[in-house]
Design a protein around this motif. Structure first.
Motif, PDB file in Angstrom:
ATOM      1  N   GLY A 142     -21.361 -75.251  22.983  1.00 56.48           N
ATOM      2  CA  GLY A 142     -20.738 -74.479  24.053  1.00 56.48           C
ATOM      3  C   GLY A 142     -21.687 -74.240  25.216  1.00 56.48           C
TER       4      GLY A 142
ATOM      5  N   THR B 140      -9.207 -68.202  27.903  1.00 57.88           N
ATOM      6  CA  THR B 140     -10.607 -68.551  28.131  1.00 57.88           C
ATOM      7  C   THR B 140     -10.990 -68.494  29.593  1.00 57.88           C
ATOM      8  OG1 THR B 140      -9.982 -70.878  28.204  1.00 57.88           O
ATOM      9  CG2 THR B 140     -10.719 -70.008  26.097  1.00 57.88           C
TER      10      THR B 140
ATOM     11  N   ALA C 259     -12.806 -85.689  22.078  1.00 61.66           N
ATOM     12  CA  ALA C 259     -12.568 -85.956  20.653  1.00 61.66           C
ATOM     13  C   ALA C 259     -11.540 -84.987  20.072  1.00 61.66           C
ATOM     14  CB  ALA C 259     -13.877 -85.882  19.872  1.00 61.66           C
ATOM     15  N   GLY C 260     -10.509 -84.722  20.847  1.00 56.96           N
ATOM     16  CA  GLY C 260      -9.434 -83.858  20.371  1.00 56.96           C
ATOM     17  C   GLY C 260      -9.714 -82.384  20.475  1.00 56.96           C
ATOM     18  N   GLU C 261     -10.900 -82.011  20.941  1.00 58.08           N
ATOM     19  CA  GLU C 261     -11.256 -80.602  21.063  1.00 58.08           C
ATOM     20  C   GLU C 261     -11.262 -80.190  22.533  1.00 58.08           C
ATOM     21  OE1 GLU C 261     -11.746 -78.378  18.679  1.00 58.08           O
ATOM     22  OE2 GLU C 261     -11.232 -79.908  17.191  1.00 58.08           O
ATOM     23  N   LEU C 262     -10.676 -79.024  22.777  1.00 58.88           N
ATOM     24  CA  LEU C 262     -10.620 -78.512  24.143  1.00 58.88           C
ATOM     25  C   LEU C 262     -12.012 -78.136  24.635  1.00 58.88           C
ATOM     26  CD1 LEU C 262      -8.859 -77.421  26.514  1.00 58.88           C
ATOM     27  CD2 LEU C 262      -8.921 -75.239  25.344  1.00 58.88           C
ATOM     28  N   SER C 263     -12.357 -78.582  25.852  1.00 63.33           N
ATOM     29  CA  SER C 263     -13.634 -78.221  26.445  1.00 63.33           C
ATOM     30  C   SER C 263     -13.477 -77.169  27.536  1.00 63.33           C
ATOM     31  CB  SER C 263     -14.324 -79.461  27.012  1.00 63.33           C
ATOM     32  OG  SER C 263     -15.594 -79.136  27.527  1.00 63.33           O
TER      33      SER C 263
ATOM     34  N   VAL D  52     -10.454 -82.600  27.378  1.00 65.56           N
ATOM     35  CA  VAL D  52     -10.489 -82.682  25.918  1.00 65.56           C
ATOM     36  C   VAL D  52     -11.501 -83.747  25.512  1.00 65.56           C
ATOM     37  CG1 VAL D  52      -9.139 -83.107  23.838  1.00 65.56           C
ATOM     38  CG2 VAL D  52      -8.074 -81.992  25.814  1.00 65.56           C
TER      39      VAL D  52
ATOM     40  N   SER E  59     -17.334 -72.495  28.207  1.00 67.88           N
ATOM     41  CA  SER E  59     -16.683 -73.799  28.134  1.00 67.88           C
ATOM     42  C   SER E  59     -17.335 -74.623  27.044  1.00 67.88           C
ATOM     43  CB  SER E  59     -16.797 -74.532  29.479  1.00 67.88           C
ATOM     44  OG  SER E  59     -18.107 -75.011  29.680  1.00 67.88           O
ATOM     45  N   GLY E  60     -16.757 -75.806  26.808  1.00 67.24           N
ATOM     46  CA  GLY E  60     -17.391 -76.778  25.936  1.00 67.24           C
ATOM     47  C   GLY E  60     -18.387 -77.605  26.722  1.00 67.24           C
TER      48      GLY E  60
ATOM     49  N   ILE F 203      -2.410 -79.144  23.192  1.00 68.82           N
ATOM     50  CA  ILE F 203      -3.805 -79.038  23.634  1.00 68.82           C
ATOM     51  C   ILE F 203      -3.938 -77.971  24.710  1.00 68.82           C
ATOM     52  CG2 ILE F 203      -5.640 -80.259  24.855  1.00 68.82           C
ATOM     53  CD1 ILE F 203      -4.679 -82.814  23.435  1.00 68.82           C
TER      54      ILE F 203
ATOM     55  N   ARG G 133      -3.637 -74.278  23.588  1.00 69.67           N
ATOM     56  CA  ARG G 133      -4.721 -73.738  22.772  1.00 69.67           C
ATOM     57  C   ARG G 133      -5.792 -73.030  23.589  1.00 69.67           C
ATOM     58  NH1 ARG G 133      -6.333 -79.048  19.872  1.00 69.67           N
ATOM     59  NH2 ARG G 133      -8.331 -77.951  19.706  1.00 69.67           N
TER      60      ARG G 133
END
Length: 724
Positions: free
Chosen positions: A80, A11, A269-273, A267, A174-175, A4, A7
């Motif tokens: 985003g 950024t 739901a498994g996605e990097l923010s 993170v 960012s997320g 994680i 990845r």
């Protein structure tokens, strides 16, 4: 967890907006339309960012400047968020994007961030507009800008306005959750375990359950994971991570400088923010009665005051800071005081890598208005949050010399230092004042609240007088502003508290600079342009004349040489005295000043091009790990017998065995006297070796030669003294 974190890629860096901007001196009519996307700015000046506006002829006299930058952005990914990051704007700014007002900034070193997701969502072309203000103080006893030595110093031209965008401006992405204000402090560290305290504000656009992932390591990562429920808006969190059997960070004289990369990711739901990182060193630091210990190992602090590396901070490179820190190491120093300013992050990164300790000033120098207290406490907190992860920083100082002073470089400081003995007699040190009693304590509390791991002092240069005024470190300008160098020994025996830590001492000397010689009409010596000498280059002519009179020099070069010899003498003898007082009571010192930021006449030992004055060799020699010292710090001896005390000072971490000390005294018209002493010396010690009787019956010049030889040690010293 490692997957994680990895990845994230680049950024953090985002899209830099550095480069070509448009700028115009602030005018009321233009201010009203600065954010207008339809405004024609083609006639505005082309400027480079980062940079200071005084570098441009059309802006050099301005106190307010309008900046505009046109740029393009691609579409924002679904979910985003975008942010505008302003790393360094001096001193205050108002910011617009596409005609919408984002907010304001204050604090030349304080980093600011603004969300721009909605403002940038409807188009690909954008306009960033900034009104930057940096007012020149009309009354320097009541300053309102927290810029420290950048706007009030005796080693910088007061006419140089530091206003401008001196660090990068960029767009970050960012997320739904952004990590803001990441803070990392090492609470404790030893060979078994280090405890790291982390904190951050998580700015969330949604109510969600997230994972906060922390990875710390130099190869193999120590991983920490926690699940949190975030509310919409700002969520402040703190947590701790332990590192077992850490590699400890040391000052270069004591060991290596291993650094750990600390990465924090959010993170959903498994996605990097979002992700942020800091590079840290694991070490403990303690300061008891001004005696320092790193990782439990006592160390005598030998330092110098670093002013701004250049008069234009936007021009300083990472290599410039590394060069200066390497020069300090070569001069046998282990501490740098970042005097009256906050430097570019490059300085702190390089100090971490090189193992140089830092005494960090908050940028307050001399007198300030009551109106700044709230802003000062906010900026003090920001200082710790931005720099607290650096292992090189070991001490915070809230205010340098919190006394009213409205003079310019070259003017006497009677109102600041008082009378003959300056800090020792000045009522400024004894009477309560708003700056010292209220402002400094408030800033100190902010520093202590934000950082429980380091000592903080309320001010520098406040001498102890009354039972309720303990004092801090001391500024002792013996041999220059007051007294003779030899008076230091007498004073140390009477007021030892003054000598716990001496953070300023020295003397002015002229550099060997053709530009200064030409501007001061050196060819007409001794009828030189004293007004230029004082007003343009900061020479304290009254003191220079007192110690090295112009009419006693043969020519300009000879006068320059004499001022440099005098400066070298002051530094050498002061450092020797302070080193013989090692730990009893002196924990260390900082000579003033290391290097100039521009062509100037100051107390520096290196000029603005890093060319050494005579004092450079004296500084380096007096700070060698092992020195042999005699107490011949007076200007002259009377013709009779004198008892001389000789010490060997060792900063080595190992003992010196089977050493021989040879002492030779040569007096006018007399046979030389010689003594020899043999023995060993403990690590990190001061040893009184002998008290020979020096016989001098005739006037003239006498000399004392000292030589210490051991299996791995060779130290020499020599004194020349007049006999009257």
């Amino acid at each position: 967890v490692s997957k994680i974190v990895s990845r994230l890629g680049d950024t953090e860096r985002g899209i830099s907006l550095s480069g070509a901007w448009k700028a115009l001196a602030g005018e009321d009519a233009a201010r009203r339309h600065i954010g207008d996307v339809h405004l024609d700015d083609s006639g505005w000046s082309d400027v480079e960012v980062p940079g200071l506006w005084r570098s441009h002829d059309t802006l050099s006299e301005a106190e307010s400047v309008l900046y505009r930058r046109h740029f393009n952005l691609g579409a924002l990914p679904e979910g985003g968020r975008r942010w505008l990051a302003v790393d360094g704007l001096c001193y205050q700014g108002d910011i617009w994007l596409n005609g919408a007002y984002l907010g304001d900034t204050e604090g030349y070193f304080v980093e600011h961030s603004f969300e721009i997701s909605e403002v940038t969502s409807g188009a690909s072309e954008h306009l960033l507009a900034i009104e930057a203000n940096c007012l020149n103080p009309s009354d320097r006893t009541e300053k309102r800008n927290i810029t420290g030595v950048l706007q009030h110093s005796d080693a910088l031209d007061h006419g140089l306005n530091p206003g401008g965008i001196w660090r990068d401006i960029r767009i970050e992405q960012s997320g739904p959750v952004k990590i803001d204000d990441l803070r990392v402090l090492v609470l404790e560290a030893d060979n078994d375990r280090a405890i790291i305290k982390l904190g951050a504000n998580l700015d969330s656009a949604v109510t969600a359950t997230v994972e906060v992932v922390t990875a710390i390591g130099r190869g193999d990562k120590i991983e920490h994971q926690q699940e949190l429920v975030l509310a919409r808006g700002r969520n402040e969190i703190e947590w701790h991570v332990a590192v077992e059997e850490p590699d400890l960070w040391w000052p270069f004289a004591l060991g290596d400088q291993p650094l750990y990369d600390t990465e924090v990711a959010v993170v959903i739901a498994g996605e990097l923010s979002d992700k942020k990182s800091r590079r840290i060193g694991l070490r403990s630091f303690e300061l008891r009665n001004w005696i320092a210990s790193v990782n439990g190992e006592r160390i005598y602090l030998k330092g110098s005051n670093f002013g701004p590396c250049d008069s234009d901070l936007s021009k300083v490179s990472e290599g410039d800071y590394r060069r200066d820190l390497m020069l300090a190491k070569n001069a046998n120093l282990n501490l740098v005081r970042v005097h009256g300013h906050v430097a570019h992050p490059y300085l702190y990164q390089q100090a971490d890598e090189l193992g140089m300790l830092l005494f960090q000033d908050f940028p307050l120098q001399w007198g300030y208005s009551r109106a700044i207290r709230n802003q000062a406490t906010r900026q003090a907190t920001a200082l710790v949050h931005q720099l607290g992860h650096h292992p090189s920083i070991v001490l915070w100082n809230a205010h340098n010399e919190p006394f009213p002073y409205n003079g310019k470089p070259g003017q006497p400081k009677d109102q600041l230092h008082g009378s003959t003995f300056g800090a020792l007699t000045s009522v400024n040190h004894q009477l309560p004042s708003w700056n010292r009693s209220v402002l400094d304590r408030a800033v100190k509390r902010s520093l202590e609240k934000a950082d429980t791991t380091r000592p903080s002092i309320a001010h520098s240069g406040v001498a102890p007088h009354l039972p309720q005024l303990d004092g801090t470190d001391s500024h002792l300008w013996f041999g220059w502003e007051h007294g003779d160098i030899g008076d230091l020994n007498v004073l140390a025996s009477r007021i030892p508290r003054l000598f716990r830590f001496v953070s300023e001492f020295g003397a002015q000397a002229l550099p060997t600079d053709p530009k200064i010689a030409e501007a001061c009409d050196a060819n007409n010596f001794p009828h030189i342009d004293t007004e230029a000498l004082t007003n343009e280059f900061g020479a304290q002519l009254e003191l220079l004349e007192q110690h090295t009179p112009i009419n006693k020099a043969d020519n300009w070069d000879d006068w320059v040489h004499q001022t440099q010899l005098r400066q070298a003498e002051v530094l050498r003898h002061t450092i020797e005295i302070l080193r013989t007082l090692k730990y009893r009571p002196t924990g260390g010192f900082c000579q003033f000043l290391f290097a100039d930021a521009l062509p100037f006449i100051s107390c520096s030992v290196l000029d603005h091009r890093r060319r050494p004055k005579k004092a450079w060799d004296a500084l380096s020699a007096a700070n060698r790990p092992v020195i042999v010292v005699a107490d011949l710090h007076r200007n002259a001896l009377t013709a009779k017998q004198h008892q001389c005390v000789i010490h060997v000072v060792s900063d080595l971490r190992t003992s010196i065995d089977n050493a021989t000390l040879t002492v030779e005294w040569r007096a006018p018209a007399m046979q030389p006297q010689r003594w020899m002493f043999a023995g060993g010396f403990e690590p990190d010690s001061v040893t009184k070796v002998a008290e020979p009787i020096l016989v001098a019956d005739n006037p003239g010049t006498a000399s004392l030669s000292l030589e210490l030889k051991g299996p791995e040690v060779h130290a020499v010293n020599q004194y020349q003294i007049k006999v009257c």
